[in-house]
Design an enzyme around this catalytic site. Structure first.
Site, PDB file in Angstrom:
ATOM      1  N   GLY A  14       0.713  -1.289   0.028  1.00  0.00           N
ATOM      2  CA  GLY A  14       0.012   0.138  -0.037  1.00  0.00           C
ATOM      3  C   GLY A  14       0.748   1.408   0.121  1.00  0.00           C
ATOM      4  N   SER A  15       2.323   1.246  -0.613  1.00  0.00           N
ATOM      5  CA  SER A  15       2.741   2.497  -0.549  1.00  0.00           C
ATOM      6  C   SER A  15       2.230   3.506  -1.625  1.00  0.00           C
ATOM      7  CB  SER A  15       4.440   2.391  -0.877  1.00  0.00           C
ATOM      8  OG  SER A  15       4.626   1.811  -2.219  1.00  0.00           O
ATOM      9  N   LYS A  67     -16.771 -14.517  -8.657  1.00  0.00           N
ATOM     10  CA  LYS A  67     -16.006 -13.282  -8.750  1.00  0.00           C
ATOM     11  C   LYS A  67     -17.168 -12.220  -9.073  1.00  0.00           C
ATOM     12  CE  LYS A  67     -12.932 -11.213 -12.158  1.00  0.00           C
ATOM     13  NZ  LYS A  67     -11.657 -10.881 -11.774  1.00  0.00           N
ATOM     14  N   MET A  92      -4.070  -7.525  -6.990  1.00  0.00           N
ATOM     15  CA  MET A  92      -3.363  -8.493  -7.927  1.00  0.00           C
ATOM     16  C   MET A  92      -4.561  -9.144  -8.820  1.00  0.00           C
ATOM     17  SD  MET A  92      -0.540  -8.036  -7.710  1.00  0.00           S
ATOM     18  CE  MET A  92       0.382  -9.478  -8.235  1.00  0.00           C
ATOM     19  N   ARG A  93      -5.613  -8.588  -9.243  1.00  0.00           N
ATOM     20  CA  ARG A  93      -6.829  -9.237  -9.964  1.00  0.00           C
ATOM     21  C   ARG A  93      -7.433  -8.410 -10.883  1.00  0.00           C
ATOM     22  NH1 ARG A  93      -8.975 -13.294  -6.820  1.00  0.00           N
ATOM     23  NH2 ARG A  93      -7.662 -13.452  -4.698  1.00  0.00           N
ATOM     24  N   ILE A  95     -10.310  -7.046 -13.216  1.00  0.00           N
ATOM     25  CA  ILE A  95     -11.677  -6.362 -12.916  1.00  0.00           C
ATOM     26  C   ILE A  95     -12.459  -6.936 -14.114  1.00  0.00           C
ATOM     27  CG2 ILE A  95     -13.146  -4.443 -12.716  1.00  0.00           C
ATOM     28  CD1 ILE A  95     -10.924  -4.429 -10.562  1.00  0.00           C
ATOM     29  N   ASN A 109      -5.021   2.365 -13.244  1.00  0.00           N
ATOM     30  CA  ASN A 109      -4.050   1.334 -12.565  1.00  0.00           C
ATOM     31  C   ASN A 109      -2.700   1.700 -12.781  1.00  0.00           C
ATOM     32  OD1 ASN A 109      -2.841  -1.049 -11.550  1.00  0.00           O
ATOM     33  ND2 ASN A 109      -2.273  -1.978 -13.500  1.00  0.00           N
ATOM     34  N   HIS A 111       1.654   0.701 -12.938  1.00  0.00           N
ATOM     35  CA  HIS A 111       2.287  -0.461 -13.459  1.00  0.00           C
ATOM     36  C   HIS A 111       3.816  -0.096 -13.489  1.00  0.00           C
ATOM     37  CE1 HIS A 111       3.187  -4.496 -15.087  1.00  0.00           C
ATOM     38  NE2 HIS A 111       4.195  -3.925 -15.737  1.00  0.00           N
TER      39      HIS A 111
END
Ligand code: GRF
Length: 204
Positions: A14-15, A67, A92-93, A95, A109, A111
């Site tokens: 969570g940084s 899901k 880590m999923r 959507i 997101n 990356h």
């Protein structure tokens, strides 16, 4: 100034969430963080959010039949908290289609590579393995693919000859913490227009 409301979805440390939260508390910020959701009970980010007085929920997949059911619950929470933008930060999923449609053009997101290079897991290790001289980070809108949606902003980071995965991770992460808040501010300033694959950043 009316402030936009952000939810952060995470799975770990969570940084990036902390960087977003810190930025949102600057006097000139045009958004606030209204919700944090994790899929893992042991996510450090969840504790950090609660310590920062942000409503924080854990929705582990094992608690749901599917899901779709889990993401419907996420959708309800987002609605209840008046969330306008969803920021994935180490979530880590992928959507699913329903939530994607509900928040169409409103899920981002981050990356740790210059996409489309090095998508997926271990992006920094991939960069070293490919012998890249320049890597970096990308904030993009989320679509149904893996790290594949329209790119909003990118920041390059030089790869050093003596870089290990850890040292490269550290330098990229420092840039992630600046880049994500910038993308969020642009969003709430109404300056991001999605045109096909391209995101146009409108002038002020
Ligand atoms: C970051 O490197 C982010 O780019 C990637 O996962 C990592 C999450 O780190 N998607 P943190 O949980 O924000 O510290």
């Amino acid at each position: 100034m009316k402030k936009g409301k952000v939810a952060v979805l995470l799975s770990g440390r969570g940084s990036n969430m902390e960087a977003i939260l810190r930025d949102s508390r600057q006097p000139d910020a045009n958004y606030s963080v209204g919700l944090v959701i994790s899929d893992r009970e042991d996510a450090l980010g969840l504790k950090k959010a609660a310590a920062g007085n942000i409503p924080a929920f854990c929705l582990p997949p094992k608690r749901f039949r599917s899901k779709d059911e889990r993401e419907r619950e996420i959708g309800c929470l987002l609605e209840q908290h008046g969330i306008e933008l969803v920021c994935l930060a180490g979530y880590m999923r992928l959507i699913g289609p329903e939530l994607l449609q509900k928040f169409s053009g409103r899920i981002m997101n981050i990356h740790p590579s210059l996409l489309p290079a090095c998508p997926g897991l271990h992006a920094q290790q991939q960069a070293l393995g490919l012998g890249l001289k320049i890597s970096g980070c990308t904030v993009h809108f989320v679509d149904s693919g893996l790290d594949s949606g329209p790119i909003i902003v990118q920041q390059a980071v030089r790869v050093r000859v003596d870089d290990s995965e850890d040292s490269l991770k550290r330098r990229i992460l420092r840039q992630e913490h600046r880049l994500y808040p910038r993308a969020i501010r642009l969003f709430f300033a109404g300056r991001l227009q999605i045109r096909g694959r391209r995101v146009i950043i409108a002038d002020k």
